[in-house]
Design a protein around this motif. Structure first.
Motif, PDB file in Angstrom:
ATOM      1  N   LYS A 311      43.004  44.264 -13.155  1.00 39.54           N
ATOM      2  CA  LYS A 311      43.459  43.592 -14.373  1.00 39.54           C
ATOM      3  C   LYS A 311      42.566  42.387 -14.597  1.00 39.54           C
ATOM      4  CE  LYS A 311      48.326  44.905 -13.885  1.00 39.54           C
ATOM      5  NZ  LYS A 311      49.723  44.408 -13.677  1.00 39.54           N
ATOM      6  N   ILE A 312      42.321  42.075 -15.854  1.00 37.74           N
ATOM      7  CA  ILE A 312      41.468  40.928 -16.158  1.00 37.74           C
ATOM      8  C   ILE A 312      42.319  39.892 -16.882  1.00 37.74           C
ATOM      9  CG2 ILE A 312      39.386  40.137 -17.348  1.00 37.74           C
ATOM     10  CD1 ILE A 312      38.285  42.993 -17.065  1.00 37.74           C
ATOM     11  N   ASN A 313      42.808  38.929 -16.118  1.00 40.00           N
ATOM     12  CA  ASN A 313      43.631  37.844 -16.663  1.00 40.00           C
ATOM     13  C   ASN A 313      43.035  36.509 -16.233  1.00 40.00           C
ATOM     14  OD1 ASN A 313      45.690  39.511 -17.807  1.00 40.00           O
ATOM     15  ND2 ASN A 313      46.469  39.879 -15.724  1.00 40.00           N
ATOM     16  N   GLY A 331      39.157  54.283 -11.508  1.00 39.39           N
ATOM     17  CA  GLY A 331      39.963  54.464 -12.708  1.00 39.39           C
ATOM     18  C   GLY A 331      40.673  53.202 -13.149  1.00 39.39           C
ATOM     19  N   GLU A 332      41.232  52.441 -12.203  1.00 38.37           N
ATOM     20  CA  GLU A 332      41.935  51.207 -12.556  1.00 38.37           C
ATOM     21  C   GLU A 332      40.982  50.164 -13.134  1.00 38.37           C
ATOM     22  OE1 GLU A 332      45.445  50.183  -9.671  1.00 38.37           O
ATOM     23  OE2 GLU A 332      43.860  51.171  -8.498  1.00 38.37           O
ATOM     24  N   THR A 333      39.751  50.150 -12.628  1.00 35.11           N
ATOM     25  CA  THR A 333      38.762  49.203 -13.152  1.00 35.11           C
ATOM     26  C   THR A 333      38.364  49.589 -14.572  1.00 35.11           C
ATOM     27  OG1 THR A 333      37.919  48.897 -10.900  1.00 35.11           O
ATOM     28  CG2 THR A 333      36.552  48.077 -12.681  1.00 35.11           C
ATOM     29  N   LEU A 337      38.795  47.391 -17.965  1.00 39.46           N
ATOM     30  CA  LEU A 337      37.729  47.172 -18.941  1.00 39.46           C
ATOM     31  C   LEU A 337      38.206  47.527 -20.345  1.00 39.46           C
ATOM     32  CD1 LEU A 337      34.816  46.616 -19.825  1.00 39.46           C
ATOM     33  CD2 LEU A 337      34.236  48.965 -19.142  1.00 39.46           C
ATOM     34  N   GLU A 338      38.911  48.652 -20.476  1.00 45.70           N
ATOM     35  CA  GLU A 338      39.374  49.077 -21.793  1.00 45.70           C
ATOM     36  C   GLU A 338      40.302  48.040 -22.413  1.00 45.70           C
ATOM     37  OE1 GLU A 338      41.531  52.906 -23.985  1.00 45.70           O
ATOM     38  OE2 GLU A 338      41.017  52.996 -21.849  1.00 45.70           O
ATOM     39  N   HIS A 339      41.297  47.584 -21.645  1.00 42.33           N
ATOM     40  CA  HIS A 339      42.221  46.572 -22.164  1.00 42.33           C
ATOM     41  C   HIS A 339      41.472  45.287 -22.519  1.00 42.33           C
ATOM     42  CE1 HIS A 339      45.735  48.975 -21.484  1.00 42.33           C
ATOM     43  NE2 HIS A 339      45.544  49.054 -20.175  1.00 42.33           N
ATOM     44  N   PHE A 340      40.523  44.924 -21.678  1.00 42.44           N
ATOM     45  CA  PHE A 340      39.743  43.703 -21.910  1.00 42.44           C
ATOM     46  C   PHE A 340      38.936  43.799 -23.205  1.00 42.44           C
ATOM     47  CE2 PHE A 340      35.406  41.942 -21.344  1.00 42.44           C
ATOM     48  CZ  PHE A 340      35.707  40.592 -21.436  1.00 42.44           C
ATOM     49  N   LEU A 364      34.752  53.440 -25.977  1.00 44.05           N
ATOM     50  CA  LEU A 364      34.901  51.996 -25.805  1.00 44.05           C
ATOM     51  C   LEU A 364      33.753  51.213 -26.438  1.00 44.05           C
ATOM     52  CD1 LEU A 364      36.120  51.757 -22.081  1.00 44.05           C
ATOM     53  CD2 LEU A 364      37.497  51.800 -24.179  1.00 44.05           C
ATOM     54  N   LEU A 365      32.650  51.875 -26.727  1.00 41.44           N
ATOM     55  CA  LEU A 365      31.492  51.175 -27.285  1.00 41.44           C
ATOM     56  C   LEU A 365      31.812  50.503 -28.616  1.00 41.44           C
ATOM     57  CD1 LEU A 365      28.790  53.856 -26.438  1.00 41.44           C
ATOM     58  CD2 LEU A 365      28.831  51.526 -25.548  1.00 41.44           C
ATOM     59  N   LYS A 366      32.747  51.072 -29.357  1.00 45.84           N
ATOM     60  CA  LYS A 366      33.066  50.511 -30.678  1.00 45.84           C
ATOM     61  C   LYS A 366      33.763  49.153 -30.571  1.00 45.84           C
ATOM     62  CE  LYS A 366      37.410  53.131 -30.992  1.00 45.84           C
ATOM     63  NZ  LYS A 366      38.088  54.261 -31.672  1.00 45.84           N
ATOM     64  N   TYR A 367      34.249  48.811 -29.382  1.00 43.03           N
ATOM     65  CA  TYR A 367      34.941  47.534 -29.199  1.00 43.03           C
ATOM     66  C   TYR A 367      33.998  46.408 -28.778  1.00 43.03           C
ATOM     67  CZ  TYR A 367      39.144  50.434 -29.315  1.00 43.03           C
ATOM     68  OH  TYR A 367      40.128  51.311 -29.680  1.00 43.03           O
ATOM     69  N   LEU A 368      32.742  46.716 -28.559  1.00 41.42           N
ATOM     70  CA  LEU A 368      31.809  45.674 -28.131  1.00 41.42           C
ATOM     71  C   LEU A 368      31.586  44.670 -29.262  1.00 41.42           C
ATOM     72  CD1 LEU A 368      29.062  47.799 -26.303  1.00 41.42           C
ATOM     73  CD2 LEU A 368      30.998  46.576 -25.276  1.00 41.42           C
ATOM     74  N   PRO A 369      31.640  43.370 -28.984  1.00 42.73           N
ATOM     75  CA  PRO A 369      31.317  42.384 -30.014  1.00 42.73           C
ATOM     76  C   PRO A 369      29.876  42.572 -30.502  1.00 42.73           C
ATOM     77  CG  PRO A 369      32.330  41.329 -28.110  1.00 42.73           C
ATOM     78  CD  PRO A 369      32.032  42.748 -27.713  1.00 42.73           C
ATOM     79  N   GLU A 370      29.641  42.255 -31.742  1.00 37.94           N
ATOM     80  CA  GLU A 370      28.286  42.389 -32.289  1.00 37.94           C
ATOM     81  C   GLU A 370      27.304  41.569 -31.454  1.00 37.94           C
ATOM     82  OE1 GLU A 370      25.905  41.766 -36.527  1.00 37.94           O
ATOM     83  OE2 GLU A 370      28.104  41.851 -36.482  1.00 37.94           O
ATOM     84  N   ASN A 371      26.148  42.149 -31.216  1.00 40.85           N
ATOM     85  CA  ASN A 371      25.073  41.537 -30.419  1.00 40.85           C
ATOM     86  C   ASN A 371      25.404  41.416 -28.935  1.00 40.85           C
ATOM     87  OD1 ASN A 371      23.261  41.296 -32.560  1.00 40.85           O
ATOM     88  ND2 ASN A 371      24.067  39.290 -33.141  1.00 40.85           N
TER      89      ASN A 371
END
Length: 522
Positions: A311-313, A331-333, A337-340, A364-371
């Motif tokens: 989890k990334i908190n 898988g958990e990692t 990443l997906e939730h993050f 998941l690539l579509k969730y990357l911030p621009e640049n």
């Protein structure tokens, strides 16, 4: 330094002829004289046999100019015409007539292997057979001639590009091109000098100024650029006297797994060493003691899991985040990443296992911030974009990928290439010493640290790649390639920064033969 395309070089030739009111014949004379000057300054009249192989187009015309001036200056020259078809360019024919006016030994025609001359290992070969205009397959016997060059073991000097190479596609067989010891390229380096499949055909290269129109050189936009000190220095952001650590950003490094905490340590050290104000690492519990002990300058947040990221908190507000270093692909990692990614809006650098997880779940690539900056090694890149048949298709695929997802991607290699907005930025620094564990982790940290300080992502990628290679170059001067390790690259970052402001040692002045003659007369 701009890397002009074949079409742009042709356009520059035409524009130069128009604006300077000189014929293409005289422009060819200018080009050939520059190569003659280069040779003359180094040979100083030495009577080594020089074999000049001329094609029947404009590259061959350059060779005829070189031959004529070498003969006039008393060199031991043998000239050959590689007669691969019946067509001759007008400029070639004009310089053929000029050559006939200075020698009784006319060029010898070569039509097949029976005409190949003997070449001793101590001789010199000048390859002026094909230039950048090659656009069709070449005859087998001409390829045999290339092999004849290699088997002779003679030093081979190529005019503009090694013959047999195309400027926009790869060749099928490594015996289909000349292997040059040195290439003298007109006006601009060629992109093929920097690609893994084609760079091997010239051991060294140098650019010769043939007087192309200055306005054309200055204003023409190119699709590729060679990055050196002159290109990165204007982007350097100096520090104010009253600045403090809060002015230089807070980087968060997320990664690590059991047995791979060292990767995060390297990234964190590089991030702080390149100038970030604060660095926090987010790692599994197993890495807490190791990180605190080995890198006390970093702050540490741990995942609830002992051995991996689940989890990334975090309760900090980072300026930039680097993800994936040593994280593994459990898988958990991947879920973490997906939730993050779905929540994150902070600028990102993704490397290593972060890239491998994106390859596993490309949605998941579509969730990357621009640049967002991606830093794959060749295998990671292949997982992201798919296999390619040659380096040119690889570049096309990377351009399409970066455009689709609005990201910046660094193709790591001997000449790492940053791809941004359809443009290629070819890095000139670095050496084989970087082929060592952890060097990619250090690159990620350098780029992350520059982003933290407010550099634009494209500048951080380009400047960071330059500093990474320059640090390795300076380290290798003292340690050699084999002994260079990733930690050394971090240690030499300060020297890499200082080198930006050092005046280069003045080169030995290379005067033209005409200048030397005038000096003697004076």
């Amino acid at each position: 330094m701009k890397i002009f395309s074949k079409a742009q070089i042709y356009a520059g030739d035409t524009l130069t002829s128009e604006r300077q009111k000189i014929s293409s014949i005289e422009l060819m004379e200018r080009a050939g004289v520059q190569i003659f000057n280069w040779m003359h300054l180094r040979m100083q009249g030495a009577q080594v046999p020089i074999h000049i192989f001329c094609g029947i187009g404009n590259n061959g015309g350059d060779g005829l100019v070189i031959a004529r001036h070498l003969i006039i200056h008393g060199y031991n020259v043998k000239t050959y015409i590689v007669d691969y078809n019946n067509k001759r360019s007008a400029d070639f024919l004009a310089h053929y007539e000029r050559l006939k006016g200075v020698t009784k030994a006319w060029p010898e025609p070569i039509h097949d292997p029976s005409d190949f001359p003997e070449i001793a290992p101590e001789d010199i070969i000048v390859d002026a057979i094909f230039g950048i205009g090659l656009n069709r397959p070449i005859s087998k016997w001409v390829k045999d001639l290339f092999m004849h060059f290699r088997k002779s073991q003679a030093f081979t000097l190529a005019v503009d590009v090694p013959s047999g190479l195309f400027t926009d596609k790869a060749i099928e067989n490594e015996n289909d091109a000349v292997w040059a010891g040195f290439t003298l390229s007109f006006a601009s380096p060629k992109l093929i000098f920097f690609l893994p499949e084609t760079a091997k055909y010239t051991a060294q290269w140098e650019i010769l100024d043939i007087g192309l129109d200055p306005e054309f050189l200055l204003t023409t936009e190119t699709d590729a650029e060679l990055i050196g000190k002159a290109e990165v220095l204007p982007n350097y952001i100096p520090r104010e006297r009253f600045s403090h650590k809060g002015d230089f950003g807070h980087a968060l490094i997320i990664g690590g797994s059991y047995g791979k905490i060292g990767a995060v340590t390297l990234t964190a050290r590089a991030t702080l060493s390149v100038g970030a104000g604060l660095v926090t690492t987010y790692i599994p519990k197993c890495g807490y003691t190791a990180m605190q002990a080995s890198f006390p300058e970093a702050m540490v947040i741990t995942d609830s899991h002992e051995e991996k990221i689940t989890k990334i908190n975090y309760n900090i507000k980072p300026t930039v985040i680097a993800f994936g270093i040593g994280a593994g692909t459990e898988g958990e990692t991947l879920e973490a990443l997906e939730h993050f990614l779905k929540e994150n809006k902070t600028p990102l650098v993704i490397d290593a296992d972060g890239l491998n997880m994106l390859s596993t779940k490309k949605s998941l690539l579509k969730y990357l911030p621009e640049n967002t900056i991606l830093t794959p090694h060749p295998k990671e890149l292949e997982r992201l974009i798919g296999a390619w048949k040659d380096d040119f298709e690889k570049l096309d695929k990377v351009k399409a990928f970066t455009k689709k997802y609005k990201v910046i991607l660094i193709i790591k290699g001997a000449y790492s290439i940053t791809v941004f907005n359809d443009k290629l930025f070819v890095n000139s620094t670095g050496n084989p010493g970087l082929a060592t564990a952890g060097s990619g982790d250090v690159l990620t940290g350098i780029i992350t640290g520059l982003l933290a300080q407010g550099y634009h992502p494209s500048v951080a990628a380009i400047f960071g790649t330059y500093l990474h290679g320059k640090s390795a170059d300076l380290g290798a001067l003292n340690l050699g390639f084999q002994s260079l390790i990733a930690s050394h690259v971090i240690e030499y970052l300060g020297d890499a920064f200082l080198d930006l402001f050092l005046e280069p040692e003045p080169p030995a002045v290379e005067k033209s033969p005409e200048h030397e003659e005038k000096q003697k007369e004076a």
